[in-house]
Write a protein that holds these residues in place. Structure first.
Motif, mmCIF file in Angstrom:
data_model
loop_
_atom_site.group_PDB
_atom_site.id
_atom_site.type_symbol
_atom_site.label_atom_id
_atom_site.label_comp_id
_atom_site.label_asym_id
_atom_site.label_seq_id
_atom_site.Cartn_x
_atom_site.Cartn_y
_atom_site.Cartn_z
ATOM 1 N N GLU A 268 0.746 -1.270 0.017
ATOM 2 C CA GLU A 268 -0.065 -0.173 -0.019
ATOM 3 C C GLU A 268 0.875 1.182 -0.100
ATOM 4 N N ARG B 245 2.654 1.584 -3.274
ATOM 5 C CA ARG B 245 2.001 2.294 -4.217
ATOM 6 C C ARG B 245 1.560 3.658 -4.091
ATOM 7 N N PRO C 267 -6.546 -2.122 -8.595
ATOM 8 C CA PRO C 267 -6.318 -0.992 -7.524
ATOM 9 C C PRO C 267 -6.360 0.434 -7.849
#
Length: 203
Positions: free
Chosen positions: A127, A130, A158
Motif C-alpha cells: 500500500e 503504491r 487497485p
C-alpha cells in the motif's frame, strides 16, 4: 543513478527468466498489441517508459503512438544494452540506465507506461509502495497526462491515490506466461489520470 547486473537463468528474444521467475515473455505481445492500439488515440508527444524487458512495449509505443520524445529507463545492465541498440534505430528514444526513482527527471510527460520488474523489493508494504509510486508519477505527468500499466487477471484494479482509474476494456488473449509459471488469459486495458485539485471559488 543505481543500476544492477544480474545473471539470468535464461535470456533471449522470447523470454527473460531470473531467479526462477519469468521477468517477461513474448506471450505478452498480443495483450500489449491490443493495449497500444486502443490507446493510440491519445497521441502523446512525450512518453516515459519504466522497464524495457524484451522491448515489446517500446516497439508498440513507437508504432502506434509515435511520440516525439520517448524516454526509457531500465535498471538491469544487460537489458540496458539491448535498449541502447533499440534506441539506435529510433531517433525519439532516449535510453537511461538505472533506477527511475533515483534519477533527476526534469521533464513532464503526456503518457507514462509503468512496467518494471521488482528485482529488489522496497521492503515497505504494498500500500505504501503504491502510494509512493503514485506520488512520484503524478509529479512527472502533465496535468492532463495518462499513467498506464499492465493488468493481468479478472480481479479488481487497485486505485491509485490522487488518480482516477479508467477501465477501457477487459478482454481475453492467448495464455500469458506469468512470473510464477502459471498462465493467464484475462487482461484489462486500464489507465489512470491525475486528479488536479483546483482552488474552490468563494461563494
Amino acid at each position: 543513478m543505481s543500476s544492477i547486473k544480474l545473471k539470468f537463468d535464461e535470456k533471449n528474444q522470447d523470454v527473460l527468466i531470473w531467479n526462477g521467475q519469468v521477468v517477461m515473455s513474448r506471450t505478452e505481445e498480443a495483450y500489449f498489441q491490443a493495449l497500444f492500439q486502443r490507446l493510440a488515440y491519445l497521441k502523446p508527444d512525450t512518453v516515459l517508459e519504466v522497464g524495457y524487458g524484451l522491448g515489446i512495449s517500446a516497439v508498440l509505443i513507437q508504432e502506434h503512438m509515435k511520440p516525439t520524445r520517448h524516454d526509457i529507463f531500465e535498471i538491469e545492465k544487460a537489458i540496458y544494452q539491448d535498449l541502447v541498440r533499440f534506441a539506435e534505430a529510433y531517433p525519439s528514444v532516449h535510453p537511461y540506465c538505472g533506477d527511475w526513482k533515483q534519477s533527476a527527471i526534469d521533464l513532464r510527460y503526456d503518457f507514462i507506461f509503468f512496467d518494471p520488474f521488482d528485482y529488489i523489493p522496497s521492503g515497505q508494504g504494498a500500500e505504501k509502495d503504491r502510494a509512493d509510486t503514485a506520488g512520484r508519477m503524478k509529479r512527472l505527468l502533465n496535468p492532463d497526462g495518462v499513467l498506464c500499466h499492465p493488468h493481468f487477471g479478472d480481479g479488481d484494479i487497485p486505485d491509485l491515490p490522487s488518480f482516477t482509474t479508467i477501465v477501457v476494456e477487459r478482454l481475453k488473449v492467448s495464455p500469458i506466461r506469468m512470473a510464477d509459471e502459471t498462465s493467464c488469459d484475462d487482461v484489462a486495458i486500464v489507465f489512470h489520470q491525475p486528479v488536479n485539485e483546483r482552488p474552490s471559488s468563494g461563494s
